[in-house]
Scaffold this active site. Structure first.
Site, PDB file in Angstrom:
ATOM      1  N   LYS A 238     111.631  -3.982 -83.641  1.00 48.88           N
ATOM      2  CA  LYS A 238     110.825  -5.041 -84.249  1.00 48.88           C
ATOM      3  C   LYS A 238     111.787  -5.983 -84.973  1.00 48.88           C
ATOM      4  CE  LYS A 238     106.620  -3.627 -83.281  1.00 48.88           C
ATOM      5  NZ  LYS A 238     105.591  -4.462 -82.641  1.00 48.88           N
TER       6      LYS A 238
ATOM      7  N   ASP B 177     110.687  -7.162 -80.280  1.00 54.30           N
ATOM      8  CA  ASP B 177     109.283  -7.601 -80.402  1.00 54.30           C
ATOM      9  C   ASP B 177     109.138  -8.327 -81.738  1.00 54.30           C
ATOM     10  OD1 ASP B 177     106.538  -7.971 -80.470  1.00 54.30           O
ATOM     11  OD2 ASP B 177     106.018  -5.835 -80.330  1.00 54.30           O
TER      12      ASP B 177
ATOM     13  N   GLU C 236     109.495  -9.877 -76.790  1.00 54.67           N
ATOM     14  CA  GLU C 236     108.033  -9.751 -76.753  1.00 54.67           C
ATOM     15  C   GLU C 236     107.397 -10.646 -77.816  1.00 54.67           C
ATOM     16  OE1 GLU C 236     106.881  -5.645 -77.096  1.00 54.67           O
ATOM     17  OE2 GLU C 236     104.761  -6.095 -77.392  1.00 54.67           O
TER      18      GLU C 236
ATOM     19  N   ASP D 282     102.248 -10.094 -75.358  1.00 52.75           N
ATOM     20  CA  ASP D 282     101.408  -9.001 -75.835  1.00 52.75           C
ATOM     21  C   ASP D 282     100.126  -9.634 -76.390  1.00 52.75           C
ATOM     22  OD1 ASP D 282     100.176  -6.982 -77.353  1.00 52.75           O
ATOM     23  OD2 ASP D 282     101.965  -6.399 -78.456  1.00 52.75           O
TER      24      ASP D 282
ATOM     25  N   LYS E  19      97.822  -3.419 -72.953  1.00 50.92           N
ATOM     26  CA  LYS E  19      97.216  -2.429 -73.842  1.00 50.92           C
ATOM     27  C   LYS E  19      95.727  -2.417 -73.525  1.00 50.92           C
ATOM     28  CE  LYS E  19     100.376  -3.301 -77.710  1.00 50.92           C
ATOM     29  NZ  LYS E  19     100.539  -3.987 -79.015  1.00 50.92           N
TER      30      LYS E  19
ATOM     31  N   GLY F  65     101.652   0.178 -76.961  1.00 54.60           N
ATOM     32  CA  GLY F  65     101.046   1.243 -77.760  1.00 54.60           C
ATOM     33  C   GLY F  65     100.457   0.679 -79.038  1.00 54.60           C
TER      34      GLY F  65
HETATM   35  O1  OSB Z   1     103.169  -5.254 -81.134  1.00 46.11           O
HETATM   36  O2  OSB Z   1     103.442  -3.676 -79.779  1.00 46.11           O
HETATM   37  C1  OSB Z   1     103.075  -4.067 -80.896  1.00 46.11           C
HETATM   38  C2  OSB Z   1     102.038  -1.104 -83.075  1.00 46.11           C
HETATM   39  C3  OSB Z   1     100.938  -1.637 -83.703  1.00 46.11           C
HETATM   40  C4  OSB Z   1     100.575  -2.938 -83.453  1.00 46.11           C
HETATM   41  C5  OSB Z   1     101.314  -3.711 -82.554  1.00 46.11           C
HETATM   42  C6  OSB Z   1     102.421  -3.177 -81.899  1.00 46.11           C
HETATM   43  C7  OSB Z   1     102.803  -1.865 -82.201  1.00 46.11           C
HETATM   44  C8  OSB Z   1     103.994  -1.233 -81.655  1.00 46.11           C
HETATM   45  C9  OSB Z   1     104.083   0.287 -81.690  1.00 46.11           C
HETATM   46  O3  OSB Z   1     104.959  -1.833 -81.240  1.00 46.11           O
HETATM   47  C10 OSB Z   1     103.775   0.902 -80.376  1.00 46.11           C
HETATM   48  C11 OSB Z   1     103.621   2.400 -80.447  1.00 46.11           C
HETATM   49  O4  OSB Z   1     104.628   3.080 -80.676  1.00 46.11           O
HETATM   50  O5  OSB Z   1     102.486   2.899 -80.277  1.00 46.11           O
HETATM   51 MG    MG Z   2     103.954  -6.111 -79.341  1.00 48.80          MG
END
Ligand code: OSB
Ligand code: MG
Length: 371
Positions: A165, A190, A215, A240, A264, A292
């Site tokens: 992140k 991301d 991302e 995303d 997702k 996720g």
């Molecule tokens: O942006 O992908 C995302 C978790 C919560 C909300 C948004 C995101 C995420 C993650 C974690 O990146 C993904 C995971 O490990 O489940």
């Molecule tokens: Mg994301």
């Protein structure tokens, strides 16, 4: 013919092993809704609404999901006969948005349908993989040394790619440090919408690091500026937040807004729409991977089944439950082995048993509808 005789909405609260920080904030506690549906013959299906507690990733919250489910979705489907998933989602087709609320219910029905067909969910969806490649998503760390230690642990476990992140001020230097230590690691970032087009020249520095992708760098609801950015970058852009349907995917791909899509099920309203996006992307030569939402075992099992579709060709964010939780609500525990998770193929449905005792330990509230 199928008919839901009973629907339970279970508000289940669990703590993350480690607090998770993204560009929009941090969290350590999750409030997901487990949707349990029972048909006339007593077969039970489970789904999970893995919506963030606060409206920071999408407009929905745990409370809006409960509201939409209790007041609109459950009354629209309870006791109504249907043959196909298309017919089922048609019952509430007039409800706009609220995709996480819809997805928990829709996924429960997929689990149920797989059991009626006596098939593993992955097979019912059209999955072709016997195992999925698993990556990890790592939150922003104030101390880069701590981040490097965490990466070392997951790389040693065999995870197939690392997602970092990032946000302004915690980006290029962090990525440079990770790249220096791991020149060949499949690596991506991301940003969760932390940048604007004014940051193009800054974001161009990402091209030095040989990343798999960046991302959602720009606004959560944008596909136009992402197209401008993608033209300026060598690094592939992955969307995303901006993609809620196969139509969104078509428009983004036509505009050139991205080269990869993160799918997702929650964000797109369920597995049916997730599969449509998968199929459309496949027809356009756009690879996808499964994102996720820190799912508990039920949502995670659905993610594994979804990831078994052929165009999920990039390791996703579906890691083993032990990355997130001291104890999960399914048996056997969902674990990655050398960075891979086996797709269950012997039992009908999601292929994991819900551990009611553990679930009840974390139960906050329960809403029951029907007979
Ligand atoms: O942006 O992908 C995302 C978790 C919560 C909300 C948004 C995101 C995420 C993650 C974690 O990146 C993904 C995971 O490990 O489940
Ligand atoms: Mg994301």
């Amino acid at each position: 013919m199928l008919k839901l005789q009973n629907i339970e909405l279970l508000h289940v609260r669990m703590s993350l092993k480690n607090p998770f920080e993204t560009s929009f904030g941090g969290k350590s506690e999750l409030n997901h809704i487990i949707v349990k549906v029972t048909d006339e013959n007593g077969l039970v299906g489970y789904g999970e609404t893995a919506c963030p507690t606060k409206p920071d990733y999408c407009p929905e919250t745990i409370e809006t999901c409960l509201h939409i489910q209790r007041d609109y979705l459950v009354p629209a489907v309870l006791g109504k006969p249907f043959e196909t998933i298309e017919e089922f989602v048609g019952f509430y087709g007039w409800v706009r948005g609220n995709n996480f609320a819809k997805a928990g219910l829709e996924m429960a029905v997929w689990d149920l349908m797989a059991q009626v067909e006596n098939a593993p969910l992955a097979r019912l969806l059209g999955g072709t993989r016997s195992y999925i490649e698993s990556g990890v998503s790592l939150g922003i760390e104030a101390d880069t040394g701590v981040l490097l230690e965490k990466i070392a642990g997951f790389v040693a476990e065999g995870y197939r790619r690392v997602k970092l992140k990032v946000k302004p001020g915690r980006d290029m230097a962090v990525v440079a440090a990770v790249r220096q230590k791991y020149p060949n690691l499949p690596l991506m970032v991301d940003a969760n919408s932390a940048y604007t087009l004014a940051d193009i020249s800054h974001l161009k520095k990402l091209d030095e690091f040989n990343l798999m992708m960046v991302e959602q760098p720009l606004s959560h609801d944008d596909i136009v500026d992402h197209a401008h950015l993608q033209k300026a970058l060598n690094t592939p852009v992955c969307l995303d937040e901006s993609i809620h349907s196969a139509e969104d995917a078509r428009k983004a791909i036509e505009l050139g807004s991205c080269q990869i899509i993160n799918i997702k099920a929650g964000r797109v309203g369920g597995l049916l729409e997730a599969r449509k996006i998968h199929d459309y992307c496949q027809s356009q030569g756009i690879p996808v991977w499964c994102g996720g939402m820190h799912e508990y075992g039920i949502g995670r099992a659905h993610n594994i089944a979804l990831s078994s579709l052929p165009n999920f060709s990039i390791p996703g964010d579906v890691s083993g439950s032990d990355k997130y939780f001291a104890q999960d609500i399914v048996q056997p525990p969902i674990l990655a082995n050398d960075g891979c998770i086996t797709v269950p193929d012997s039992e009908p449905g999601i292929g994991y048993q819900v551990d009611e005792a553990v679930l009840n330990q974390f139960l906050v509230n329960k809403y029951v509808f029907g007979e």
